[in-house]
Design a protein around this motif. Structure first.
Motif, PDB file in Angstrom:
ATOM      1  N   SER A 187      34.051  13.299  -2.505  1.00  0.00           N
ATOM      2  CA  SER A 187      34.194  14.422  -2.521  1.00  0.00           C
ATOM      3  C   SER A 187      35.288  14.537  -3.590  1.00  0.00           C
ATOM      4  O   SER A 187      35.159  15.447  -4.726  1.00  0.00           O
ATOM      5  N   LYS A 188      36.453  14.041  -3.538  1.00  0.00           N
ATOM      6  CA  LYS A 188      37.369  14.074  -4.709  1.00  0.00           C
ATOM      7  C   LYS A 188      36.748  13.434  -5.950  1.00  0.00           C
ATOM      8  O   LYS A 188      37.268  13.868  -7.129  1.00  0.00           O
ATOM      9  N   ALA A 189      36.016  12.308  -5.905  1.00  0.00           N
ATOM     10  CA  ALA A 189      35.522  11.636  -6.901  1.00  0.00           C
ATOM     11  C   ALA A 189      34.691  12.518  -7.875  1.00  0.00           C
ATOM     12  O   ALA A 189      34.718  12.492  -8.841  1.00  0.00           O
ATOM     13  N   GLY A 190      33.986  13.580  -7.111  1.00  0.00           N
ATOM     14  CA  GLY A 190      33.112  14.574  -7.740  1.00  0.00           C
ATOM     15  C   GLY A 190      33.700  15.286  -8.658  1.00  0.00           C
ATOM     16  O   GLY A 190      33.472  15.542  -9.749  1.00  0.00           O
ATOM     17  N   VAL A 191      35.066  15.860  -8.179  1.00  0.00           N
ATOM     18  CA  VAL A 191      35.804  16.619  -9.249  1.00  0.00           C
ATOM     19  C   VAL A 191      36.298  15.994 -10.299  1.00  0.00           C
ATOM     20  O   VAL A 191      36.277  16.326 -11.567  1.00  0.00           O
ATOM     21  N   MET A 192      36.705  14.482 -10.063  1.00  0.00           N
ATOM     22  CA  MET A 192      37.204  13.727 -11.246  1.00  0.00           C
ATOM     23  C   MET A 192      35.900  13.361 -12.141  1.00  0.00           C
ATOM     24  O   MET A 192      36.191  13.335 -13.419  1.00  0.00           O
ATOM     25  N   PHE A 193      34.839  13.280 -11.691  1.00  0.00           N
ATOM     26  CA  PHE A 193      33.559  13.011 -12.507  1.00  0.00           C
ATOM     27  C   PHE A 193      33.566  14.127 -13.613  1.00  0.00           C
ATOM     28  O   PHE A 193      32.928  13.972 -14.837  1.00  0.00           O
ATOM     29  N   ILE A 194      33.570  15.631 -13.188  1.00  0.00           N
ATOM     30  CA  ILE A 194      33.352  16.695 -14.149  1.00  0.00           C
ATOM     31  C   ILE A 194      34.471  16.588 -15.262  1.00  0.00           C
ATOM     32  O   ILE A 194      34.123  16.665 -16.297  1.00  0.00           O
ATOM     33  N   GLY A 195      35.720  15.976 -14.829  1.00  0.00           N
ATOM     34  CA  GLY A 195      36.807  15.805 -15.773  1.00  0.00           C
ATOM     35  C   GLY A 195      36.418  14.820 -16.921  1.00  0.00           C
ATOM     36  O   GLY A 195      36.432  14.654 -18.078  1.00  0.00           O
TER      37      GLY A 195
ATOM     38  N   ILE B 233      35.643  14.784 -20.822  1.00  0.00           N
ATOM     39  CA  ILE B 233      36.399  13.967 -21.873  1.00  0.00           C
ATOM     40  C   ILE B 233      35.249  13.204 -22.705  1.00  0.00           C
ATOM     41  O   ILE B 233      35.385  13.089 -24.089  1.00  0.00           O
ATOM     42  N   MET B 234      34.073  12.956 -22.241  1.00  0.00           N
ATOM     43  CA  MET B 234      33.033  12.094 -22.807  1.00  0.00           C
ATOM     44  C   MET B 234      32.487  13.206 -24.211  1.00  0.00           C
ATOM     45  O   MET B 234      32.111  12.782 -25.150  1.00  0.00           O
ATOM     46  N   LEU B 235      32.233  14.534 -23.648  1.00  0.00           N
ATOM     47  CA  LEU B 235      31.902  15.341 -24.380  1.00  0.00           C
ATOM     48  C   LEU B 235      32.965  15.747 -25.588  1.00  0.00           C
ATOM     49  O   LEU B 235      32.528  15.788 -26.977  1.00  0.00           O
ATOM     50  N   LEU B 236      33.927  15.833 -25.224  1.00  0.00           N
ATOM     51  CA  LEU B 236      35.074  15.987 -26.297  1.00  0.00           C
ATOM     52  C   LEU B 236      35.232  14.657 -27.444  1.00  0.00           C
ATOM     53  O   LEU B 236      35.198  15.280 -28.700  1.00  0.00           O
ATOM     54  N   VAL B 237      34.990  13.765 -26.930  1.00  0.00           N
ATOM     55  CA  VAL B 237      34.746  12.430 -27.782  1.00  0.00           C
ATOM     56  C   VAL B 237      33.897  12.607 -28.769  1.00  0.00           C
ATOM     57  O   VAL B 237      33.994  12.308 -29.906  1.00  0.00           O
ATOM     58  N   MET B 238      32.599  13.104 -28.286  1.00  0.00           N
ATOM     59  CA  MET B 238      31.459  13.200 -29.133  1.00  0.00           C
ATOM     60  C   MET B 238      31.797  14.128 -30.391  1.00  0.00           C
ATOM     61  O   MET B 238      31.486  13.922 -31.329  1.00  0.00           O
ATOM     62  N   PHE B 239      32.465  15.323 -29.856  1.00  0.00           N
ATOM     63  CA  PHE B 239      32.602  16.412 -30.757  1.00  0.00           C
ATOM     64  C   PHE B 239      33.694  15.959 -31.809  1.00  0.00           C
ATOM     65  O   PHE B 239      33.545  16.207 -33.095  1.00  0.00           O
ATOM     66  N   LEU B 240      34.684  14.916 -31.255  1.00  0.00           N
ATOM     67  CA  LEU B 240      35.559  14.449 -32.299  1.00  0.00           C
ATOM     68  C   LEU B 240      35.055  13.479 -33.460  1.00  0.00           C
ATOM     69  O   LEU B 240      35.528  13.395 -34.432  1.00  0.00           O
ATOM     70  N   LEU B 241      33.895  12.685 -32.887  1.00  0.00           N
ATOM     71  CA  LEU B 241      33.233  12.084 -33.695  1.00  0.00           C
ATOM     72  C   LEU B 241      32.427  12.379 -34.765  1.00  0.00           C
ATOM     73  O   LEU B 241      32.197  12.002 -35.819  1.00  0.00           O
ATOM     74  N   MET B 242      32.014  13.878 -34.606  1.00  0.00           N
ATOM     75  CA  MET B 242      31.378  14.520 -35.558  1.00  0.00           C
ATOM     76  C   MET B 242      32.245  15.243 -36.832  1.00  0.00           C
ATOM     77  O   MET B 242      33.254  16.002 -36.500  1.00  0.00           O
TER      78      MET B 242
END
Length: 215
Positions: free
Chosen positions: A141-149, A153-162
């Motif tokens: 249950s707690k892991a699901g919330v952390m997965f969204i975070g 972060i992964m999406l943010l990294v992709m934006f920064l790489l562009m």
């Protein structure tokens, strides 16, 4: 251990079919566009691996709700094998996700896939490994919330790489050039090494946590 993996795949069979259907619809919608840049293609690849990466946590959630630990204790299967099975399934699902993306990329005429597949696969393994370790420690249950975070972060990294130069290269449907550029020669192998280290470390930590649990 093979028996455990079969059990786990049976548990997520319906979810897996739903995920694959969603990915096909997503691919068709993207393919219907007049143009598609490298960032969109890379985002689709990340989208696939994110969906596949959360399935091992879903399996663990089923185990928690149905007290699988108590039942497994009476079977000739060690707790270590239970944990290793989840991590092996993660690798299988990641490979399946990348295979789906390869088919999509070939149909769309996307070139230079090597670095993209390796990079996204490595990032997926890192996030999924961390998610499994967190799930064994704190529960799904707690892991699901952390997965969204982690996903954000992964999406943010992709934006920064562009940047502007990469976006221009992306118009040629060269995902490798669009996302990684010249830094790919260093970034890709470093990420692969990091993925291997985190995968092994998370598996060992998960084995230790699971072996100490009371059922």
């Amino acid at each position: 251990m093979i028996g455990i993996m079969k059990k786990d795949f049976i548990l997520i069979k319906k979810q897996l079919l739903v995920v694959i259907a969603m990915l096909i619809i997503h691919a068709v919608l993207m393919g219907s566009q007049a143009t598609m840049d490298g960032f969109q293609a890379g985002s689709f690849c990340l989208y696939i691996t994110a969906f596949m990466g959360i399935l091992p946590v879903t399996i663990l959630g089923y185990d928690e709700r149905h007290d699988w630990g108590k039942y497994a204790s009476a079977m000739p299967v060690t707790r270590k094998e239970n944990v290793i099975a989840k991590f092996l399934i993660m690798l299988i699902l990641t490979a399946l996700a990348l295979a789906i993306y390869m088919i999509f990329a070939v149909l769309m005429g996307i070139k230079n896939l090597g670095a993209t597949l390796i990079m996204v696969g490595a990032v997926s393994i890192i996030s999924s490994s961390l998610m499994l370790a967190i799930s064994y420690k704190f529960g799904t249950s707690k892991a699901g919330v952390m997965f969204i975070g982690l996903l954000l972060i992964m999406l943010l990294v992709m934006f920064l790489l562009m940047d502007a130069e990469m976006a221009e290269q992306a118009n040629s449907l060269s995902v490798e050039g669009a996302v990684f550029g010249e830094m790919g020669e260093v970034l890709v192998p470093m990420t692969v090494v990091l993925a291997v280290v985190i995968y092994i470390a998370c598996m060992l930590v998960s084995i230790h946590i699971y072996s100490k649990k009371d059922f």
